[in-house]
Enzyme design. Structure first.
Site, PDB file in Angstrom:
ATOM      1  N   ASP A  58      -8.608   6.830   2.081  1.00 37.03           N
ATOM      2  CA  ASP A  58      -7.727   7.153   3.226  1.00 37.03           C
ATOM      3  C   ASP A  58      -8.532   7.677   4.403  1.00 37.03           C
ATOM      4  O   ASP A  58      -8.907   8.845   4.455  1.00 37.03           O
ATOM      5  CB  ASP A  58      -6.686   8.202   2.792  1.00 37.03           C
ATOM      6  CG  ASP A  58      -5.531   7.572   2.045  1.00 37.03           C
ATOM      7  OD1 ASP A  58      -5.161   8.091   0.971  1.00 37.03           O
ATOM      8  OD2 ASP A  58      -5.000   6.552   2.534  1.00 37.03           O
TER       9      ASP A  58
ATOM     10  N   ASP B 240       2.602   3.001  -0.468  1.00 41.58           N
ATOM     11  CA  ASP B 240       1.660   4.110  -0.348  1.00 41.58           C
ATOM     12  C   ASP B 240       2.363   5.365   0.140  1.00 41.58           C
ATOM     13  O   ASP B 240       2.803   5.424   1.287  1.00 41.58           O
ATOM     14  CB  ASP B 240       0.567   3.699   0.658  1.00 41.58           C
ATOM     15  CG  ASP B 240      -0.515   4.735   0.798  1.00 41.58           C
ATOM     16  OD1 ASP B 240      -1.377   4.575   1.692  1.00 41.58           O
ATOM     17  OD2 ASP B 240      -0.520   5.722   0.037  1.00 41.58           O
TER      18      ASP B 240
END
Ligand code: DX5
Ligand code: ZN
Length: 226
Positions: free
Chosen positions: A34, A179
């Protein structure tokens, strides 16, 4: 077949190496990296994620699934291509127009990576349709991007279902990744809706046994885990 991409955003400080080895042993299908620049989203994880991704690349063959939450996508593609990710996903909202989206898709491909496009919860799924023939994966954010440990936005299930219907009706071969807030409670509904790659951070990193939780997240719809 459903796959699991473990987000390393919330890995505990000082336990990174132990965690990455344990996730490799637990056979996570991907490591979800991320990348946040402190501009597209508030947090800045850029350098940390670059270090983690480089380290994981050295110790594991598991593919890297890079999620760019950045304004300057090309700069991030240049930086993260160095760790040879399997796929680089950028946010549709980071591009000012169609021309820039197509340029970014081609730029990632020129760096020998598969391409994903991510959309925020408030972005209509229709916005991504025109790009589907050119990409490998669509990442439907099921929380507002920017941090881990948030609660799944249940209205995203219908968005996944709509995307899956469009993909099937147009005979496209595209992975649907979800997600944010994915866990044993929310996984069944997103899989039923058509998601085939589940990103999970908190649900996995907080588990006692990574392999058990990864296998349970993956188990086919309707199977009751023993
Ligand atoms: C949020 C990130 C997600 C997040 C997932 O901006 O894109 O990958 O880390 O974390 P959990 O699974 O804890 O919601
Ligand atoms: Zn992510």
């Amino acid at each position: 077949m459903v796959e699991v991409s473990t987000s390393i955003l919330s890995v505990k400080k000082g336990e990174e190496s132990k965690t990455f080895f344990a996730l490799e042993a637990a056979k996570t299908d991907y490591f979800h990296i991320d990348v946040m620049d402190g501009k597209f989203v508030e947090k800045d994880t850029y350098q940390t994620m670059l270090e983690y991704a480089s380290y994981i690349r050295r110790i594991s063959n598991a593919p890297l699934d890079v999620h760019l939450m950045v304004e300057d996508v090309k700069e991030a593609v240049d930086d993260f291509s160095a760790v040879e990710p399997n796929i680089i996903t950028f946010h549709l909202e980071a591009c000012k127009d169609e021309k820039e989206v197509m340029e970014t898709i081609n730029y990632i491909k020129q760096n020998n990576c598969k391409v994903g496009i991510a959309i925020k919860p408030n972005t209509s799924i229709k916005e991504v349709y025109q790009y589907l023939p050119y990409i490998h994966m669509c990442l439907v954010m099921t929380v507002e991007p920017g941090k881990g440990g948030q609660t799944y936005l249940s209205e995203m299930t219908e968005k996944v279902r709509t995307l899956k219907k469009y993909i099937d009706e147009n005979q496209l071969e595209i992975d649907i990744e979800v997600d944010g807030g994915i866990n044993l409670r929310t996984a069944p509904e997103v899989k039923k809706a058509g998601a085939n790659i589940l990103v999970a951070g908190t649900a996995i990193l907080n588990a006692v046994d990574y392999k058990v939780i990864i296998d349970e997240l993956k188990c086919p719809i309707g199977d009751v885990s023993l």
